[in-house]
Design a protein around this motif. Structure first.
Motif, PDB file in Angstrom:
ATOM      1  N   GLU A  23       0.789  -1.230   0.000  1.00 44.72           N
ATOM      2  CA  GLU A  23       0.000   0.000   0.000  1.00 44.72           C
ATOM      3  C   GLU A  23       0.824   1.285   0.000  1.00 44.72           C
ATOM      4  N   ALA A  24       1.876   1.345   0.820  1.00 45.07           N
ATOM      5  CA  ALA A  24       2.555   2.636   0.983  1.00 45.07           C
ATOM      6  C   ALA A  24       3.915   2.446   1.636  1.00 45.07           C
ATOM      7  N   ARG A  25       4.718   3.503   1.591  1.00 48.10           N
ATOM      8  CA  ARG A  25       5.965   3.560   2.346  1.00 48.10           C
ATOM      9  C   ARG A  25       5.732   4.415   3.591  1.00 48.10           C
ATOM     10  N   GLU A  26       6.167   3.908   4.743  1.00 53.16           N
ATOM     11  CA  GLU A  26       5.974   4.643   5.993  1.00 53.16           C
ATOM     12  C   GLU A  26       7.200   4.449   6.890  1.00 53.16           C
ATOM     13  N   GLU A  27       7.433   5.408   7.754  1.00 53.74           N
ATOM     14  CA  GLU A  27       8.484   5.282   8.764  1.00 53.74           C
ATOM     15  C   GLU A  27       7.858   4.759  10.054  1.00 53.74           C
ATOM     16  N   VAL A  28       8.460   3.734  10.618  1.00 58.36           N
ATOM     17  CA  VAL A  28       7.924   3.088  11.816  1.00 58.36           C
ATOM     18  C   VAL A  28       8.968   3.121  12.918  1.00 58.36           C
ATOM     19  N   LYS A  29       8.548   3.538  14.111  1.00 51.54           N
ATOM     20  CA  LYS A  29       9.431   3.560  15.274  1.00 51.54           C
ATOM     21  C   LYS A  29       9.018   2.469  16.251  1.00 51.54           C
ATOM     22  N   THR A  30       9.986   1.658  16.650  1.00 50.72           N
ATOM     23  CA  THR A  30       9.765   0.635  17.667  1.00 50.72           C
ATOM     24  C   THR A  30      10.928   0.686  18.645  1.00 50.72           C
ATOM     25  N   ALA A  31      10.870  -0.174  19.660  1.00 51.03           N
ATOM     26  CA  ALA A  31      11.960  -0.239  20.633  1.00 51.03           C
ATOM     27  C   ALA A  31      13.257  -0.705  19.990  1.00 51.03           C
ATOM     28  N   ALA A  32      13.159  -1.374  18.838  1.00 57.09           N
ATOM     29  CA  ALA A  32      14.359  -1.876  18.143  1.00 57.09           C
ATOM     30  C   ALA A  32      14.988  -0.823  17.248  1.00 57.09           C
ATOM     31  N   GLY A  33      14.303   0.322  17.058  1.00 55.17           N
ATOM     32  CA  GLY A  33      14.855   1.387  16.218  1.00 55.17           C
ATOM     33  C   GLY A  33      13.797   2.015  15.332  1.00 55.17           C
ATOM     34  N   THR A  34      14.241   2.884  14.453  1.00 55.10           N
ATOM     35  CA  THR A  34      13.373   3.548  13.483  1.00 55.10           C
ATOM     36  C   THR A  34      13.646   2.951  12.110  1.00 55.10           C
ATOM     37  N   PHE A  35      12.585   2.561  11.413  1.00 50.61           N
ATOM     38  CA  PHE A  35      12.743   1.818  10.167  1.00 50.61           C
ATOM     39  C   PHE A  35      11.943   2.469   9.037  1.00 50.61           C
ATOM     40  N   LYS A  36      12.520   2.481   7.854  1.00 49.18           N
ATOM     41  CA  LYS A  36      11.775   2.801   6.644  1.00 49.18           C
ATOM     42  C   LYS A  36      11.117   1.506   6.188  1.00 49.18           C
ATOM     43  N   THR A  37       9.804   1.552   5.978  1.00 49.02           N
ATOM     44  CA  THR A  37       9.067   0.320   5.729  1.00 49.02           C
ATOM     45  C   THR A  37       8.135   0.453   4.528  1.00 49.02           C
ATOM     46  N   VAL A  38       7.659  -0.716   4.085  1.00 48.47           N
ATOM     47  CA  VAL A  38       6.543  -0.785   3.148  1.00 48.47           C
ATOM     48  C   VAL A  38       5.385  -1.453   3.896  1.00 48.47           C
ATOM     49  N   LYS A  39       4.211  -0.847   3.772  1.00 48.55           N
ATOM     50  CA  LYS A  39       3.018  -1.330   4.460  1.00 48.55           C
ATOM     51  C   LYS A  39       2.250  -2.263   3.534  1.00 48.55           C
ATOM     52  N   VAL A  40       1.992  -3.491   4.019  1.00 44.21           N
ATOM     53  CA  VAL A  40       1.357  -4.523   3.201  1.00 44.21           C
ATOM     54  C   VAL A  40       0.083  -4.998   3.889  1.00 44.21           C
ATOM     55  N   GLU A  41      -0.998  -5.132   3.120  1.00 49.96           N
ATOM     56  CA  GLU A  41      -2.255  -5.644   3.665  1.00 49.96           C
ATOM     57  C   GLU A  41      -2.576  -7.000   3.046  1.00 49.96           C
ATOM     58  N   PRO A  42      -2.624  -8.088   3.861  1.00 46.11           N
ATOM     59  CA  PRO A  42      -3.056  -9.387   3.356  1.00 46.11           C
ATOM     60  C   PRO A  42      -4.585  -9.411   3.266  1.00 46.11           C
ATOM     61  N   THR A  43      -5.116  -9.912   2.163  1.00 45.43           N
ATOM     62  CA  THR A  43      -6.565 -10.070   2.003  1.00 45.43           C
ATOM     63  C   THR A  43      -6.838 -11.430   1.373  1.00 45.43           C
ATOM     64  N   ALA A  44      -8.048 -11.952   1.642  1.00 44.34           N
ATOM     65  CA  ALA A  44      -8.454 -13.231   1.074  1.00 44.34           C
ATOM     66  C   ALA A  44      -9.966 -13.275   0.990  1.00 44.34           C
ATOM     67  N   GLU A  45     -10.468 -14.123   0.103  1.00 41.92           N
ATOM     68  CA  GLU A  45     -11.915 -14.247  -0.078  1.00 41.92           C
ATOM     69  C   GLU A  45     -12.539 -15.213   0.916  1.00 41.92           C
ATOM     70  N   ALA A  46     -11.712 -15.962   1.651  1.00 37.93           N
ATOM     71  CA  ALA A  46     -12.227 -16.942   2.608  1.00 37.93           C
ATOM     72  C   ALA A  46     -11.161 -17.216   3.647  1.00 37.93           C
ATOM     73  N   GLY A  47     -11.535 -17.973   4.688  1.00 40.03           N
ATOM     74  CA  GLY A  47     -10.567 -18.433   5.679  1.00 40.03           C
ATOM     75  C   GLY A  47     -10.265 -17.431   6.764  1.00 40.03           C
ATOM     76  N   ILE A  48      -9.232 -17.745   7.533  1.00 33.52           N
ATOM     77  CA  ILE A  48      -8.916 -16.992   8.732  1.00 33.52           C
ATOM     78  C   ILE A  48      -8.494 -15.560   8.435  1.00 33.52           C
ATOM     79  N   VAL A  49      -7.841 -15.321   7.309  1.00 27.80           N
ATOM     80  CA  VAL A  49      -7.433 -13.957   6.967  1.00 27.80           C
ATOM     81  C   VAL A  49      -8.659 -13.067   6.786  1.00 27.80           C
TER      82      VAL A  49
END
Length: 214
Positions: free
Chosen positions: A148-174
């Protein structure tokens, strides 16, 4: 990899994911446990183990032990590619009920846990998607990973440049888990540094706290 788990505004627990190589196979284990006040309200202690082919990403066995409140389930899912079938044995640890199920499989499949990391081996370009077949648990579900997008994420492990991904499915647990997003580092590793599920009872977020190589 160790993650902190937040539910709404509360620190709800910790999750530890461990990889161990064994020849051409990889063993992946994950433990998730509630802590503090949340543990008193609703105790969770889940354990997952997966064995998969490192090059192809094909899962051969997926074991799960879940303790979620009064619910306690133990299950083993084995994928026999030569016979073209999956076999699941499940036992309710509270009432002792057990079930054995078999189903045909079309070919190489990944389980839900391994799928998070199998996806990291794929190219990730914003605006594009890729698909992977997931066993869930005795049927094949095609999961689409939308970058979906590029975002900067801060966690206790550091600050990261990331890509945001959304899993989708037509059935099942997702499909039945509400909205899910995974933030992978925007580099060759595609390390999952943050995961979030927006459910009907609230939002739960996993944030990377530390990474240790042994």
């Amino acid at each position: 990899m160790t993650y902190t788990v937040d539910w709404r505004v509360f620190t709800a627990g910790t999750a530890v994911i461990h990889f161990e190589s064994d020849g051409t196979n990889e063993h992946l284990s994950a433990n998730a446990d509630t802590i503090g006040a949340i543990n008193l309200l609703f105790h969770v202690s889940d354990k997952f183990q997966s064995t998969f082919d490192r090059e192809k990403g094909c899962t051969s066995e997926f074991d799960k032990q879940t303790v979620e409140g009064r619910r306690q389930i133990s299950s083993t899912l084995k994928l026999d590619y030569q016979q073209g079938k999956s076999v699941m044995d499940e036992k309710n640890l509270v009432n002792g009920q057990a079930k054995h199920l078999e189903s045909g499989i079309p070919g190489c499949l990944t389980d839900l846990l391994t799928g998070v990391f199998y996806a990291s081996s794929q190219p990730m370009e914003v605006g594009k998607s890729f698909q992977m077949p997931v066993v869930d648990p005795l049927k094949t579900v095609v999961v689409t990973m939308k970058v979906e997008a590029r975002e900067e994420v801060k966690t206790a492990a550091g600050t990261f440049k990331t890509v945001k991904v959304e899993p989708t499915a037509e059935a099942g647990i997702v499909k039945n888990r509400g909205n899910i997003w995974i933030w992978y580092t925007d580099d060759e590793r595609h390390l999952p540094v943050q995961m979030r599920a927006r459910l009907f009872w609230g939002t739960i977020t996993f944030r990377l706290a530390s990474v240790e190589n042994k």
